[in-house]
Design a protein around this motif. Structure first.
Motif, PDB file in Angstrom:
ATOM      1  N   LEU A 256      -8.148  -7.377   3.367  1.00  0.00           N
ATOM      2  CA  LEU A 256      -6.857  -7.934   3.799  1.00  0.00           C
ATOM      3  C   LEU A 256      -6.046  -8.453   2.618  1.00  0.00           C
ATOM      4  O   LEU A 256      -4.815  -8.347   2.624  1.00  0.00           O
ATOM      5  CB  LEU A 256      -7.066  -9.035   4.837  1.00  0.00           C
ATOM      6  CG  LEU A 256      -7.587  -8.553   6.186  1.00  0.00           C
ATOM      7  CD1 LEU A 256      -7.655  -9.715   7.173  1.00  0.00           C
ATOM      8  CD2 LEU A 256      -6.728  -7.437   6.750  1.00  0.00           C
ATOM      9  N   GLY A 257      -6.721  -8.995   1.608  1.00  0.00           N
ATOM     10  CA  GLY A 257      -6.003  -9.436   0.397  1.00  0.00           C
ATOM     11  C   GLY A 257      -5.299  -8.269  -0.269  1.00  0.00           C
ATOM     12  O   GLY A 257      -4.131  -8.373  -0.663  1.00  0.00           O
ATOM     13  N   ARG A 258      -5.988  -7.143  -0.369  1.00  0.00           N
ATOM     14  CA  ARG A 258      -5.376  -5.942  -0.953  1.00  0.00           C
ATOM     15  C   ARG A 258      -4.222  -5.464  -0.095  1.00  0.00           C
ATOM     16  O   ARG A 258      -3.146  -5.161  -0.585  1.00  0.00           O
ATOM     17  CB  ARG A 258      -6.438  -4.844  -1.084  1.00  0.00           C
ATOM     18  CG  ARG A 258      -5.921  -3.546  -1.711  1.00  0.00           C
ATOM     19  CD  ARG A 258      -5.394  -2.609  -0.662  1.00  0.00           C
ATOM     20  NE  ARG A 258      -5.143  -1.285  -1.204  1.00  0.00           N
ATOM     21  CZ  ARG A 258      -4.242  -0.463  -0.733  1.00  0.00           C
ATOM     22  NH1 ARG A 258      -3.481  -0.808   0.277  1.00  0.00           N
ATOM     23  NH2 ARG A 258      -4.083   0.726  -1.246  1.00  0.00           N
ATOM     24  N   GLU A 259      -4.435  -5.393   1.223  1.00  0.00           N
ATOM     25  CA  GLU A 259      -3.393  -4.884   2.125  1.00  0.00           C
ATOM     26  C   GLU A 259      -2.143  -5.757   2.075  1.00  0.00           C
ATOM     27  O   GLU A 259      -1.025  -5.243   1.959  1.00  0.00           O
ATOM     28  CB  GLU A 259      -3.927  -4.786   3.559  1.00  0.00           C
ATOM     29  CG  GLU A 259      -5.073  -3.817   3.747  1.00  0.00           C
ATOM     30  CD  GLU A 259      -4.726  -2.376   3.441  1.00  0.00           C
ATOM     31  OE1 GLU A 259      -3.539  -1.997   3.458  1.00  0.00           O
ATOM     32  OE2 GLU A 259      -5.654  -1.597   3.185  1.00  0.00           O
ATOM     33  N   LEU A 260      -2.325  -7.054   2.166  1.00  0.00           N
ATOM     34  CA  LEU A 260      -1.170  -7.962   2.136  1.00  0.00           C
ATOM     35  C   LEU A 260      -0.505  -7.957   0.762  1.00  0.00           C
ATOM     36  O   LEU A 260       0.723  -7.982   0.660  1.00  0.00           O
ATOM     37  CB  LEU A 260      -1.592  -9.368   2.539  1.00  0.00           C
ATOM     38  CG  LEU A 260      -2.071  -9.504   3.988  1.00  0.00           C
ATOM     39  CD1 LEU A 260      -2.623 -10.903   4.244  1.00  0.00           C
ATOM     40  CD2 LEU A 260      -0.962  -9.171   4.971  1.00  0.00           C
ATOM     41  N   GLY A 261      -1.318  -7.922  -0.287  1.00  0.00           N
ATOM     42  CA  GLY A 261      -0.770  -7.900  -1.642  1.00  0.00           C
ATOM     43  C   GLY A 261       0.062  -6.658  -1.912  1.00  0.00           C
ATOM     44  O   GLY A 261       1.158  -6.735  -2.479  1.00  0.00           O
ATOM     45  N   ILE A 262      -0.426  -5.502  -1.504  1.00  0.00           N
ATOM     46  CA  ILE A 262       0.306  -4.258  -1.734  1.00  0.00           C
ATOM     47  C   ILE A 262       1.556  -4.201  -0.865  1.00  0.00           C
ATOM     48  O   ILE A 262       2.608  -3.731  -1.311  1.00  0.00           O
ATOM     49  CB  ILE A 262      -0.598  -3.025  -1.499  1.00  0.00           C
ATOM     50  CG1 ILE A 262      -1.730  -3.006  -2.530  1.00  0.00           C
ATOM     51  CG2 ILE A 262       0.194  -1.730  -1.526  1.00  0.00           C
ATOM     52  CD1 ILE A 262      -1.282  -3.055  -3.986  1.00  0.00           C
ATOM     53  N   THR A 263       1.476  -4.697   0.363  1.00  0.00           N
ATOM     54  CA  THR A 263       2.666  -4.734   1.214  1.00  0.00           C
ATOM     55  C   THR A 263       3.731  -5.613   0.572  1.00  0.00           C
ATOM     56  O   THR A 263       4.908  -5.232   0.506  1.00  0.00           O
ATOM     57  CB  THR A 263       2.305  -5.257   2.627  1.00  0.00           C
ATOM     58  OG1 THR A 263       1.348  -4.361   3.198  1.00  0.00           O
ATOM     59  CG2 THR A 263       3.530  -5.334   3.516  1.00  0.00           C
ATOM     60  N   LEU A 264       3.333  -6.779   0.078  1.00  0.00           N
ATOM     61  CA  LEU A 264       4.274  -7.674  -0.605  1.00  0.00           C
ATOM     62  C   LEU A 264       4.837  -7.004  -1.857  1.00  0.00           C
ATOM     63  O   LEU A 264       6.048  -7.053  -2.108  1.00  0.00           O
ATOM     64  CB  LEU A 264       3.568  -8.977  -0.965  1.00  0.00           C
ATOM     65  CG  LEU A 264       4.395 -10.028  -1.680  1.00  0.00           C
ATOM     66  CD1 LEU A 264       5.560 -10.483  -0.792  1.00  0.00           C
ATOM     67  CD2 LEU A 264       3.529 -11.218  -2.064  1.00  0.00           C
ATOM     68  N   LEU A 265       3.985  -6.339  -2.616  1.00  0.00           N
ATOM     69  CA  LEU A 265       4.420  -5.636  -3.823  1.00  0.00           C
ATOM     70  C   LEU A 265       5.455  -4.566  -3.495  1.00  0.00           C
ATOM     71  O   LEU A 265       6.460  -4.423  -4.193  1.00  0.00           O
ATOM     72  CB  LEU A 265       3.215  -5.011  -4.528  1.00  0.00           C
ATOM     73  CG  LEU A 265       3.493  -4.215  -5.799  1.00  0.00           C
ATOM     74  CD1 LEU A 265       4.044  -5.125  -6.880  1.00  0.00           C
ATOM     75  CD2 LEU A 265       2.225  -3.525  -6.273  1.00  0.00           C
ATOM     76  N   ARG A 266       5.232  -3.828  -2.409  1.00  0.00           N
ATOM     77  CA  ARG A 266       6.189  -2.781  -2.019  1.00  0.00           C
ATOM     78  C   ARG A 266       7.552  -3.387  -1.701  1.00  0.00           C
ATOM     79  O   ARG A 266       8.587  -2.823  -2.032  1.00  0.00           O
ATOM     80  CB  ARG A 266       5.665  -2.013  -0.807  1.00  0.00           C
ATOM     81  CG  ARG A 266       4.557  -1.068  -1.160  1.00  0.00           C
ATOM     82  CD  ARG A 266       4.041  -0.390   0.064  1.00  0.00           C
ATOM     83  NE  ARG A 266       4.090   1.045  -0.145  1.00  0.00           N
ATOM     84  CZ  ARG A 266       3.558   1.903   0.682  1.00  0.00           C
ATOM     85  NH1 ARG A 266       2.973   1.497   1.795  1.00  0.00           N
ATOM     86  NH2 ARG A 266       3.618   3.182   0.431  1.00  0.00           N
ATOM     87  N   PHE A 267       7.558  -4.553  -1.032  1.00  0.00           N
ATOM     88  CA  PHE A 267       8.829  -5.200  -0.720  1.00  0.00           C
ATOM     89  C   PHE A 267       9.509  -5.732  -1.980  1.00  0.00           C
ATOM     90  O   PHE A 267      10.727  -5.704  -2.093  1.00  0.00           O
ATOM     91  CB  PHE A 267       8.632  -6.337   0.289  1.00  0.00           C
ATOM     92  CG  PHE A 267       8.476  -5.851   1.699  1.00  0.00           C
ATOM     93  CD1 PHE A 267       9.476  -5.116   2.320  1.00  0.00           C
ATOM     94  CD2 PHE A 267       7.321  -6.121   2.412  1.00  0.00           C
ATOM     95  CE1 PHE A 267       9.331  -4.659   3.611  1.00  0.00           C
ATOM     96  CE2 PHE A 267       7.157  -5.669   3.709  1.00  0.00           C
ATOM     97  CZ  PHE A 267       8.175  -4.934   4.314  1.00  0.00           C
TER      98      PHE A 267
END
Length: 190
Positions: free
Chosen positions: A106-117
């Motif tokens: 979940l840390g990776r998923e949330l981090g990458i989603t935030l990075l994309r934004f």
């Protein structure tokens, strides 16, 4: 511009409806998972399977019939994270999956989603082949955890592969985001 590029696509299309359906199925999945009995466990598996199927189907329909919308670009990854996140957190609450696995994924998923934004003003980081493999492995691992009679060693091997691919593709996205930002800076400077 081609005619398809100029065509305005309604957010009320089948691809987006399937995405919203996936979001709506998440609470039903969680409720089924926490109810006692093997029958409810299989019901949770069925709801998870249906929701996972909509993930594949909505993307396929959106690409094939040119139904890609801004709403879909935002809602689809949110629905994906909600489904897998709910499954991982629920399995950890039930003491069937170690919390550290859930936290890493979940840390990776949330981090990458935030990075994309964060980098969206510079451009879009498209989904990679590795990202698709990651999704398939995560879904397969969750399905194995949902199935009652599966030996732990099989669950761990598939979840381990999902974990490794999740981390590696996360690093790849960070590298791609840095490159995208550099290219955008150079373009602005020229």
């Amino acid at each position: 511009m081609t005619r398809d590029e100029r065509r305005v696509v309604s957010p009320w299309n089948i691809a987006n409806v399937l995405t919203v359906l996936r979001l709506a199925l998440v609470p039903f999945f969680v409720v089924c998972l926490f109810l006692p009995g093997t029958g409810w466990r299989y019901a949770a598996l069925g709801v998870f399977g249906l929701a996972s199927l909509t993930d594949h189907l909505d993307g396929e329909l959106a690409r094939r019939y040119h139904l890609i919308t801004d709403f879909g670009k935002i809602a689809d990854p949110i629905a994906d994270k909600a489904l897998t996140g709910a499954a991982l957190v629920s399995l950890s609450i039930l003491d069937e999956l170690p919390w550290w696995v859930t936290v890493v994924i979940l840390g990776r998923e949330l981090g990458i989603t935030l990075l994309r934004f964060i980098v969206i003003r510079h451009g879009v980081i498209p989904a990679s082949y590795g990202g698709k493999v990651k999704t398939v492995l995560q879904i397969a691992a969750i399905v194995l955890y949902l199935l009652p009679p599966v030996p732990d060693v099989i669950r761990w091997v598939v979840m381990g592969a999902a974990l490794v691919v999740t981390v590696v593709t996360g690093v790849d996205y960070v590298i791609r985001a840095i490159r995208l930002r550099r290219v955008a800076r150079r373009a602005r400077a020229e």
